[in-house]
Design a protein around this motif. Structure first.
Motif, PDB file in Angstrom:
ATOM      1  N   GLN A  47       9.911  10.645  11.966  1.00 31.57           N
ATOM      2  CA  GLN A  47       9.338   9.544  11.192  1.00 31.57           C
ATOM      3  C   GLN A  47      10.195   9.245   9.970  1.00 31.57           C
ATOM      4  O   GLN A  47      10.730  10.169   9.360  1.00 31.57           O
ATOM      5  CB  GLN A  47       7.933   9.951  10.751  1.00 31.57           C
ATOM      6  CG  GLN A  47       7.137   8.808  10.160  1.00 31.57           C
ATOM      7  CD  GLN A  47       5.724   9.237   9.801  1.00 31.57           C
ATOM      8  OE1 GLN A  47       5.477   9.680   8.692  1.00 31.57           O
ATOM      9  NE2 GLN A  47       4.797   9.118  10.726  1.00 31.57           N
TER      10      GLN A  47
ATOM     11  N   TYR B 121       0.814  -1.224   0.000  1.00 31.35           N
ATOM     12  CA  TYR B 121       0.000   0.000   0.000  1.00 31.35           C
ATOM     13  C   TYR B 121       0.843   1.269   0.000  1.00 31.35           C
ATOM     14  O   TYR B 121       0.346   2.353  -0.252  1.00 31.35           O
ATOM     15  CB  TYR B 121      -0.914   0.019   1.244  1.00 31.35           C
ATOM     16  CG  TYR B 121      -0.198  -0.421   2.514  1.00 31.35           C
ATOM     17  CD1 TYR B 121       0.595   0.456   3.219  1.00 31.35           C
ATOM     18  CD2 TYR B 121      -0.307  -1.733   2.958  1.00 31.35           C
ATOM     19  CE1 TYR B 121       1.270   0.041   4.362  1.00 31.35           C
ATOM     20  CE2 TYR B 121       0.357  -2.162   4.096  1.00 31.35           C
ATOM     21  CZ  TYR B 121       1.153  -1.267   4.790  1.00 31.35           C
ATOM     22  OH  TYR B 121       1.833  -1.679   5.898  1.00 31.35           O
TER      23      TYR B 121
ATOM     24  N   TYR C 154       1.137   8.220   0.347  1.00 31.87           N
ATOM     25  CA  TYR C 154      -0.074   8.152  -0.472  1.00 31.87           C
ATOM     26  C   TYR C 154      -0.182   9.492  -1.187  1.00 31.87           C
ATOM     27  O   TYR C 154       0.428  10.479  -0.767  1.00 31.87           O
ATOM     28  CB  TYR C 154      -1.317   7.867   0.387  1.00 31.87           C
ATOM     29  CG  TYR C 154      -1.422   8.721   1.619  1.00 31.87           C
ATOM     30  CD1 TYR C 154      -1.887  10.026   1.565  1.00 31.87           C
ATOM     31  CD2 TYR C 154      -1.023   8.212   2.855  1.00 31.87           C
ATOM     32  CE1 TYR C 154      -1.951  10.806   2.696  1.00 31.87           C
ATOM     33  CE2 TYR C 154      -1.081   8.998   3.989  1.00 31.87           C
ATOM     34  CZ  TYR C 154      -1.553  10.293   3.900  1.00 31.87           C
ATOM     35  OH  TYR C 154      -1.604  11.064   5.018  1.00 31.87           O
TER      36      TYR C 154
ATOM     37  N   MET D 235      -5.011   1.074   8.968  1.00 34.25           N
ATOM     38  CA  MET D 235      -5.613   1.752   7.827  1.00 34.25           C
ATOM     39  C   MET D 235      -7.015   1.191   7.643  1.00 34.25           C
ATOM     40  O   MET D 235      -7.242  -0.005   7.858  1.00 34.25           O
ATOM     41  CB  MET D 235      -4.789   1.498   6.571  1.00 34.25           C
ATOM     42  CG  MET D 235      -3.654   2.464   6.430  1.00 34.25           C
ATOM     43  SD  MET D 235      -2.575   1.951   5.105  1.00 34.25           S
ATOM     44  CE  MET D 235      -1.735   0.615   5.890  1.00 34.25           C
TER      45      MET D 235
ATOM     46  N   LYS E 167       2.406   1.315  13.853  1.00 32.37           N
ATOM     47  CA  LYS E 167       1.038   0.855  13.571  1.00 32.37           C
ATOM     48  C   LYS E 167       1.047  -0.623  13.206  1.00 32.37           C
ATOM     49  O   LYS E 167       1.934  -1.065  12.474  1.00 32.37           O
ATOM     50  CB  LYS E 167       0.447   1.678  12.425  1.00 32.37           C
ATOM     51  CG  LYS E 167       0.324   3.161  12.775  1.00 32.37           C
ATOM     52  CD  LYS E 167      -0.485   3.896  11.730  1.00 32.37           C
ATOM     53  CE  LYS E 167      -0.583   5.366  12.073  1.00 32.37           C
ATOM     54  NZ  LYS E 167      -1.396   6.110  11.088  1.00 32.37           N
TER      55      LYS E 167
ATOM     56  N   PRO F 242      -7.930   6.546   6.603  1.00 35.46           N
ATOM     57  CA  PRO F 242      -8.407   5.786   5.442  1.00 35.46           C
ATOM     58  C   PRO F 242      -7.246   5.360   4.552  1.00 35.46           C
ATOM     59  O   PRO F 242      -6.256   6.106   4.409  1.00 35.46           O
ATOM     60  CB  PRO F 242      -9.299   6.798   4.709  1.00 35.46           C
ATOM     61  CG  PRO F 242      -8.751   8.141   5.100  1.00 35.46           C
ATOM     62  CD  PRO F 242      -8.253   7.978   6.521  1.00 35.46           C
ATOM     63  N   PHE F 243      -7.346   4.190   3.958  1.00 37.98           N
ATOM     64  CA  PHE F 243      -6.375   3.767   2.947  1.00 37.98           C
ATOM     65  C   PHE F 243      -6.576   4.637   1.701  1.00 37.98           C
ATOM     66  O   PHE F 243      -7.709   4.870   1.268  1.00 37.98           O
ATOM     67  CB  PHE F 243      -6.607   2.285   2.616  1.00 37.98           C
ATOM     68  CG  PHE F 243      -6.024   1.881   1.296  1.00 37.98           C
ATOM     69  CD1 PHE F 243      -4.641   1.802   1.126  1.00 37.98           C
ATOM     70  CD2 PHE F 243      -6.843   1.607   0.205  1.00 37.98           C
ATOM     71  CE1 PHE F 243      -4.089   1.449  -0.104  1.00 37.98           C
ATOM     72  CE2 PHE F 243      -6.300   1.254  -1.027  1.00 37.98           C
ATOM     73  CZ  PHE F 243      -4.923   1.179  -1.182  1.00 37.98           C
ATOM     74  N   ILE F 244      -5.468   5.140   1.145  1.00 38.08           N
ATOM     75  CA  ILE F 244      -5.538   5.951  -0.082  1.00 38.08           C
ATOM     76  C   ILE F 244      -4.608   5.311  -1.118  1.00 38.08           C
ATOM     77  O   ILE F 244      -3.396   5.239  -0.892  1.00 38.08           O
ATOM     78  CB  ILE F 244      -5.092   7.417   0.198  1.00 38.08           C
ATOM     79  CG1 ILE F 244      -5.923   8.025   1.334  1.00 38.08           C
ATOM     80  CG2 ILE F 244      -5.202   8.266  -1.073  1.00 38.08           C
ATOM     81  CD1 ILE F 244      -5.433   9.402   1.797  1.00 38.08           C
TER      82      ILE F 244
ATOM     83  N   GLU G 263      -1.367  -1.893  11.487  1.00 33.84           N
ATOM     84  CA  GLU G 263      -2.000  -1.785  10.163  1.00 33.84           C
ATOM     85  C   GLU G 263      -3.243  -2.664   9.976  1.00 33.84           C
ATOM     86  O   GLU G 263      -4.240  -2.210   9.451  1.00 33.84           O
ATOM     87  CB  GLU G 263      -1.022  -2.045   8.999  1.00 33.84           C
ATOM     88  CG  GLU G 263       0.346  -1.381   9.111  1.00 33.84           C
ATOM     89  CD  GLU G 263       0.327   0.149   9.046  1.00 33.84           C
ATOM     90  OE1 GLU G 263      -0.757   0.743   8.976  1.00 33.84           O
ATOM     91  OE2 GLU G 263       1.428   0.751   9.089  1.00 33.84           O
TER      92      GLU G 263
HETATM   93  N1  5AD Z   1      -2.912   5.175   2.471  1.00 37.68           N
HETATM   94  C1  5AD Z   1      -3.098   5.594   3.741  1.00 37.68           C
HETATM   95  N2  5AD Z   1      -2.213   5.447   4.719  1.00 37.68           N
HETATM   96  C2  5AD Z   1      -1.052   4.836   4.397  1.00 37.68           C
HETATM   97  N3  5AD Z   1       0.005   4.526   5.145  1.00 37.68           N
HETATM   98  C3  5AD Z   1       0.913   3.926   4.362  1.00 37.68           C
HETATM   99  N4  5AD Z   1       0.461   3.831   3.110  1.00 37.68           N
HETATM  100  C4  5AD Z   1      -0.776   4.376   3.103  1.00 37.68           C
HETATM  101  C5  5AD Z   1      -1.763   4.568   2.121  1.00 37.68           C
HETATM  102  N5  5AD Z   1      -1.589   4.172   0.853  1.00 37.68           N
HETATM  103  C6  5AD Z   1       0.052   4.782   6.587  1.00 37.68           C
HETATM  104  C7  5AD Z   1       0.369   3.521   7.362  1.00 37.68           C
HETATM  105  C8  5AD Z   1       1.719   3.808   7.957  1.00 37.68           C
HETATM  106  C9  5AD Z   1       1.729   5.317   8.029  1.00 37.68           C
HETATM  107  C10 5AD Z   1       3.086   5.927   8.075  1.00 37.68           C
HETATM  108  O1  5AD Z   1       1.060   5.714   6.860  1.00 37.68           O
HETATM  109  O2  5AD Z   1      -0.598   3.352   8.395  1.00 37.68           O
HETATM  110  O3  5AD Z   1       1.893   3.238   9.226  1.00 37.68           O
END
Ligand code: 5AD
Length: 352
Positions: free
Chosen positions: A104, A66, A305, A197, A157, A227-229, A159
């Protein structure tokens, strides 16, 4: 009061969590949000804690499907900020009023234990400032040295708590080791953060309920859920974006069951709803905001993202702007480092 809401608060359980993650009744959802806001006020007051994020390296040895800075993405221009420059960015943040910096990075083994110790000691010398590290999985010995040098908190996290989904999304890694790291961090004495996420492809509502119960059982201090992006240069580029509403539900439930934890209005949430995301999160349980203070030339390369905000304003302007936004919803900026159990002097003085 709604009998399920009361039970969720008194005896957190999987069935009620799933119910509130799924309900399509508008009035129940509104009751969930306003109860979460009430619990937030009662347990952690009206303070909003600011955390200044410094993204100091986008090198990463992991291949998370992701993540836009995963090691397989050859389109990313990689950077590492020197230890002196990291300290100087932290010093600017301190001068602007921040009392926590979050360091970070991707999982970048190039920085030595000595580099970390140097950076941590220098930043702690600035004054009353907390350091949160978010640099991934390390050996127990490293976590221990960083803590001994003065690091206060660690974000890692998990995740998703679904082990099969975790394996699929994080090749070469394991949920077991992730949890082991979280336990080690807690044992050492860190205030420990985790998170998930929301809307990962293949994620179920049941697994989100398990994530929430995991935060509670592990007594996690900070819980970041966004949210996942989908990122266009990753294998998940065609997957849909995670639901904004489900993210608020998770936040509100986290507040109700974990009560006094630190819950950020995540950057990912502000990315999918630029105008209202942060405010709505603060009104539905959140009490932390994490502004990015990474210099723009680096920040634009830290693209986990797409569309992460890219406007560069001075830290002082940013704080002033946030203060105005918070006042509009009856909240104020905390001037302490904002530990989970610290009594806020503002509340102690009867200002609430
Ligand atoms: N969309 C949203 N959150 C993300 N992270 C990593 N990739 C994505 C994504 N595509 C979040 C994860 C990670 C944090 C640094 O960013 O939860 O732990």
């Amino acid at each position: 009061m709604n009998h399920r809401l009361r039970r969720l608060y008194n005896e957190p359980n999987r069935e009620d969590i799933i119910y509130f993650l799924e309900t399509s009744q508008k009035d129940e959802l509104n009751a969930l949000y306003s109860f979460a806001d009430q619990i937030r006020k009662q347990y952690v007051g009206d303070a909003v804690h600011l955390r200044a994020i410094i993204e100091f390296s986008n090198y990463c040895r992991c291949g998370c499907l992701y993540c836009g800075i995963n090691r397989a993405n050859t389109r990313v221009q990689r950077y590492r900020i020197s230890r002196e420059e990291i300290v100087s960015i932290a010093a600017d943040a301190y001068k602007s009023g921040y009392r926590t910096v979050v360091l970070q990075s991707g999982e970048d083994p190039t920085y030595s234990i000595d580099d970390y110790i140097y950076i941590i000691r220098k930043i702690k010398k600035l004054g009353d400032i907390a350091i949160t590290l978010a640099c991934g999985e390390k050996e127990e010995e490293e976590y221990f040295y960083f803590y001994s040098a003065g690091a206060d908190r660690y974000l890692l996290k998990h995740e998703t708590s679904d082990p099969i989904l975790y394996d699929r999304l994080n090749p070469g890694m394991s949920l077991e080791n992730r949890i082991k790291c979280l336990k080690t961090l807690k044992r050492i004495g860190y205030q420990t953060g985790s998170g998930i996420m929301i809307g990962l492809p293949g994620q179920t509502i049941e697994s989100i309920a398990d994530d929430i119960l995991f935060f509670l059982e592990m007594d996690i201090d900070m819980i970041g859920c966004g949210p996942f992006i989908p990122h266009p240069d990753t294998p998940l580029k065609d997957s849909p974006v995670g639901s904004e509403e489900l993210t608020y539900r998770v936040l509100a439930i986290n507040r109700i069951v974990t009560r006094n934890t630190l819950l950020p209005a995540t950057t990912a949430l502000s990315t999918i709803n630029e105008h209202e995301g942060r405010k709505l999160a603060l009104m539905r349980g959140a009490n932390v905001v994490m502004p990015n203070v990474t210099p723009l030339k680096y920040r634009q390369l830290y693209e986990i993202y797409p569309n992460k905000k890219r406007i560069e304003v001075s830290s002082t302007d940013m704080i002033r702007d946030l203060e105005t936004q918070f006042h509009q919803i009856g909240r104020y900026i905390s001037h302490s480092p904002g530990d989970r159990y610290q009594e806020d002097p503002y509340i102690a003085n009867g200002h609430c």
